[in-house]
Structure formats: C-alpha cells, structure tokens
Design an enzyme around this catalytic site. Structure first.
Site, PDB file in Angstrom:
ATOM      1  N   SER A 141      -9.505   4.018  -4.042  1.00 18.17           N
ATOM      2  CA  SER A 141      -8.362   4.656  -4.703  1.00 18.17           C
ATOM      3  C   SER A 141      -8.284   4.169  -6.140  1.00 18.17           C
ATOM      4  CB  SER A 141      -7.056   4.293  -3.980  1.00 18.17           C
ATOM      5  OG  SER A 141      -5.919   4.658  -4.739  1.00 18.17           O
ATOM      6  N   TYR A 154      -1.754  -2.281  -0.170  1.00 20.84           N
ATOM      7  CA  TYR A 154      -2.682  -1.147  -0.179  1.00 20.84           C
ATOM      8  C   TYR A 154      -3.626  -1.253  -1.374  1.00 20.84           C
ATOM      9  CZ  TYR A 154      -4.250   3.705  -0.826  1.00 20.84           C
ATOM     10  OH  TYR A 154      -5.007   4.836  -1.016  1.00 20.84           O
TER      11      TYR A 154
END
Length: 263
Positions: A141, A154
């Site tokens: 990401s 995350y």
C-alpha cells in the site's frame, strides 16, 4: 495486449472481495487459471460462482492467520496444479487511535498481514526458483511509504511487505522468477465504501459530497484527486504477473495516483 497468461495457475490469498477478487477476475480474462481463497467457505463458494463464467476458477477456504490454515491452503492448492503466480493479497485494516491498539490487535495485524505472506512465499518461491519460472506479488500500500496516523499498525505491516518483497527478489538473481510489491492508493472497494458511508453519516453529509471533499481534506497531494478503481489496480497486477514484465524485479510499483511526492 496479450499477456501470455493462458494456462498459468495463480493463487490469490484473500480474494473473495475487493482488490483480491478484482485481480482474480482480471487474470481469468487473460486466460489464467485462478485459485481464490478466503476464511469463509460460503464466501469462497460464492466467489467461484461469480467468476466461473470467465474461466477455470477453484476455491479453497483457509484461515491464513494460523500456520495450520496456511498449510491447508498450500496442500490443497498443490493438489490442483503447480503454482505459477502467487499473489499475497490478504490483509485487514482498522481506523483506530494508536494508543488504543492492544498487544493482541498488533499480533493479529502481524499474523494476517505479514505472516500469511511469509508462509506462502517460504513454500512457493523456492519451487519457482528451482524450475526457473514464476511470479510473486505482494499487495502492499502507499501507506507503507506514507504511513497513515489513524492506521499505524496497518501502515507498519505494509512497510514490512515492501521490505519482504525486495529481500525475496534478491533471492531470484539470475533466474526468470520475479518478486515485486504493488502499492495501491485509496481504492474504491466495498470495504472503503462502507467506511465512507459511516464517516459521512457521522458528519451529516451525503456520500457523494463527502467523497468529493475527501481528497481535498485528506489526500491533497493526490494528482488524480479520486479513488482508484479495482480494475486499475488489478490490471497493473496482471501485467506484473506476465512475461511482459520480465525485466521488472524487486520494485514497489505504485498505483496511488501520485499521492507520494517523489521523483
């Protein structure tokens, strides 16, 4: 463009929804055979039903947050076919203040977002190297480079995946195997839509206006000023999984609309 994926077998973890399911759909359209995975047998069966009109698709239910679940997936996948393409997509996120994240929740992030990819890669990458052919892709990401303050666990796991990808790529030197990370930015998935609906309701706004303001307020550096589509991310993954991308190895391919300011 013919990506020459006909007859290749791809295993995609966490692929019953969102980007994972979109990748499965894209690879099937290119002629690959696809194994989808999720924890729920019901959702896996539904995904197979949804995609079977596109080509040969198999489903395996397994919880990859645990070693036994990973071994179960590996065993069943190898009974289907030799894996040519491994896509480690499984991950979860939660918007939560850093000080409120417990040790147990940190461990869950580590097991699901990192160790699932480690276990799959540890088994399949050596086999690819031995036969001198294969593709391994870790879906990271842009948060792995530009950490999100409200999603620190995350973000940390995605940074780890980027490092893992480069390290694994070093093991492929001189072979026809490649390992790359893919860094999607904000992408319009079902999960994101549900999250934004809740956020919009909390501020007494309709979803459309809230979404329009989202990038101005939260991602001003985005050059496209919109969410990426699942198809845009999936097509990038399909290209990297193909022979056309044979000279791309050890990279972190961004699909984040220019959010990360760099040259």
């Amino acid at each position: 463009m013919d990506l020459k994926l006909q007859g290749k077998t791809a295993l995609i973890t966490g692929s019953t929804a969102g980007i994972g399911k979109g990748i499965a759909e894209e690879l099937l359209k290119e002629g690959a055979h696809v194994i989808v995975n999720g924890r729920s047998g019901k959702r896996v069966d539904q995904t197979v039903s949804d995609l079977t009109h596109l080509g040969k698709v198999y489903g395996i239910a397994a919880d990859l947050s645990k070693p036994d679940g990973s071994q179960n997936l590996i065993k069943q996948a190898e009974e289907i076919a030799e894996i040519d393409i491994l896509i480690n997509n499984l991950a979860f996120f939660e918007v939560k203040a850093f000080e409120e994240v417990t040790d147990e929740e940190w461990e869950d992030y580590f097991q699901v977002n990192i160790m699932s990819a480690v276990r799959m890669s540890r088994h399949f990458l050596p086999k690819m190297i031995k036969r001198n052919n294969g593709r391994l892709l870790n879906i990271a990401s842009e948060a792995g480079i530009k950490p999100v303050p409200s999603m620190i666990p995350y973000s940390m796991t995605k940074t780890s995946l980027i490092s893992l990808s480069r390290g694994l790529a070093e093991l492929t030197k001189g072979t026809k195997v490649t390992v790359n990370a893919v860094l999607p930015g904000p992408t319009w998935t079902e999960g994101v839509e549900n999250f934004l609906k809740g956020a919009a309701q909390a501020e007494n706004k309709d979803l459309e206006s809230y979404t329009m303001d989202y990038f101005k307020e939260n991602e001003p550096s985005s050059l496209i000023q919109r969410f990426a589509t699942i198809e845009e991310v999936a097509s990038t993954v399909a290209f990297l999984a193909s022979e056309k991308a044979s000279a791309i190895n050890g990279t972190s391919q961004r699909v984040e609309g220019g959010i990360i300011r760099s040259i």
